[in-house]
Design a protein around this motif. Structure first.
Motif, PDB file in Angstrom:
ATOM      1  N   ILE A  80       0.988  -1.154  -0.077  1.00 36.46           N
ATOM      2  CA  ILE A  80       0.206   0.001   0.045  1.00 36.46           C
ATOM      3  C   ILE A  80       1.008   1.314   0.318  1.00 36.46           C
ATOM      4  O   ILE A  80       1.713   1.399   1.029  1.00 36.46           O
ATOM      5  N   GLY A  81       0.847   1.930  -0.807  1.00 37.20           N
ATOM      6  CA  GLY A  81       1.759   3.112  -1.083  1.00 37.20           C
ATOM      7  C   GLY A  81       2.811   2.942  -1.837  1.00 37.20           C
ATOM      8  O   GLY A  81       3.907   3.787  -2.042  1.00 37.20           O
ATOM      9  N   SER A  82       3.184   1.598  -2.454  1.00 40.72           N
ATOM     10  CA  SER A  82       4.444   1.422  -2.991  1.00 40.72           C
ATOM     11  C   SER A  82       4.593   2.185  -4.336  1.00 40.72           C
ATOM     12  O   SER A  82       3.714   2.161  -5.257  1.00 40.72           O
ATOM     13  N   SER A  83       5.910   2.679  -4.612  1.00 43.87           N
ATOM     14  CA  SER A  83       6.060   3.175  -5.870  1.00 43.87           C
ATOM     15  C   SER A  83       6.064   2.096  -7.038  1.00 43.87           C
ATOM     16  O   SER A  83       5.929   2.538  -7.996  1.00 43.87           O
ATOM     17  N   GLY A  84       6.392   0.929  -6.603  1.00 45.16           N
ATOM     18  CA  GLY A  84       6.544  -0.085  -7.556  1.00 45.16           C
ATOM     19  C   GLY A  84       5.048  -0.564  -8.136  1.00 45.16           C
ATOM     20  O   GLY A  84       4.823  -0.705  -9.283  1.00 45.16           O
ATOM     21  N   ILE A  85       4.124  -0.409  -7.189  1.00 48.97           N
ATOM     22  CA  ILE A  85       2.700  -0.922  -7.619  1.00 48.97           C
ATOM     23  C   ILE A  85       2.274   0.321  -8.296  1.00 48.97           C
ATOM     24  O   ILE A  85       1.365   0.076  -9.359  1.00 48.97           O
ATOM     25  N   ALA A  86       2.661   1.741  -8.117  1.00 42.73           N
ATOM     26  CA  ALA A  86       2.100   2.798  -8.731  1.00 42.73           C
ATOM     27  C   ALA A  86       2.658   2.874 -10.115  1.00 42.73           C
ATOM     28  O   ALA A  86       1.900   3.266 -11.156  1.00 42.73           O
ATOM     29  N   LYS A  87       3.726   2.486 -10.213  1.00 45.16           N
ATOM     30  CA  LYS A  87       4.577   2.331 -11.762  1.00 45.16           C
ATOM     31  C   LYS A  87       3.787   1.157 -12.688  1.00 45.16           C
ATOM     32  O   LYS A  87       3.577   1.709 -13.648  1.00 45.16           O
ATOM     33  N   LYS A  88       3.561   0.167 -12.027  1.00 47.99           N
ATOM     34  CA  LYS A  88       2.691  -0.802 -12.653  1.00 47.99           C
ATOM     35  C   LYS A  88       1.438  -0.249 -13.008  1.00 47.99           C
ATOM     36  O   LYS A  88       0.994  -0.696 -14.156  1.00 47.99           O
ATOM     37  N   VAL A  89       0.650   0.393 -12.219  1.00 54.16           N
ATOM     38  CA  VAL A  89      -0.661   1.039 -12.416  1.00 54.16           C
ATOM     39  C   VAL A  89      -0.484   2.050 -13.688  1.00 54.16           C
ATOM     40  O   VAL A  89      -1.376   1.772 -14.553  1.00 54.16           O
ATOM     41  N   HIS A  90       0.468   2.921 -13.670  1.00 52.94           N
ATOM     42  CA  HIS A  90       0.577   3.686 -14.883  1.00 52.94           C
ATOM     43  C   HIS A  90       0.944   2.696 -16.090  1.00 52.94           C
ATOM     44  O   HIS A  90       0.391   3.157 -17.385  1.00 52.94           O
ATOM     45  N   GLU A  91       1.676   2.032 -15.981  1.00 53.25           N
ATOM     46  CA  GLU A  91       2.192   0.997 -17.257  1.00 53.25           C
ATOM     47  C   GLU A  91       0.946   0.458 -18.019  1.00 53.25           C
ATOM     48  O   GLU A  91       0.871   0.252 -18.933  1.00 53.25           O
TER      49      GLU A  91
END
Length: 163
Positions: A80-91
């Protein structure tokens, strides 16, 4: 000096552990993946909304599911709040994630010990650290524009006035 080496050994073991974060995305397919949310609580990281309770108070479409596996130690971070998750969501073209589930389980125990004896005296010490895995599931969502009400929707009776 012994304590320093022991601490470095533990840190190296925990950072190189096979339970390092692994994120997998799968597209979501359904007859009706469009939703109108009611609201909830969220945190935003790197331009992605992480809905931890409830869902976005707007129209959205579920476009996929993210499954994140990682350890639970201080060096592993949180999904929750992970930059890696955020990057995947943008991808994948998403705007936000909705937390579906988060569970932890013990996968093993890391332990170390020593004992010594001298004459009639013995002493010993030991350390055991559980190795846990946390699995977090998110629904990846794409925000949709609001539907503009038609003239019939604005009439109190639901019937459009005649000219």
């Amino acid at each position: 000096m012994k304590i320093l080496f022991c601490s470095l050994g533990i840190a190296a073991t925990l950072t190189a552990h096979p339970l390092a974060a692994k994120t997998r995305y799968e597209p979501y397919e359904a007859r009706n993946s469009l939703n109108e949310g009611q609201g909830g609580s969220r945190t935003t990281k790197d331009g992605v909304d992480f809905w931890t309770t409830g869902d976005p108070p707007r129209r959205y479409q579920i476009i996929g599911i993210i499954r994140d596996n990682r350890g639970t130690g201080a060096l592993h971070g949180n999904a929750i709040g992970s930059s890696g998750i955020a990057k995947k969501v943008h991808e994948v073209g998403g705007d936000a994630v909705i937390l579906l589930n988060q569970n932890s389980s013990v996968k093993g125990i890391w332990s170390q010990g020593q004992a010594s004896a001298y004459g009639g005296q013995t002493s010993g010490s030991g350390l055991a650290i559980p190795i846990q895995e946390r699995v977090t599931m998110f629904a990846v969502v794409k925000y949709l524009p609001a539907i503009e009400p038609t003239q019939a929707d604005q009439s109190p009776s639901g019937i459009a006035p005649q000219p």
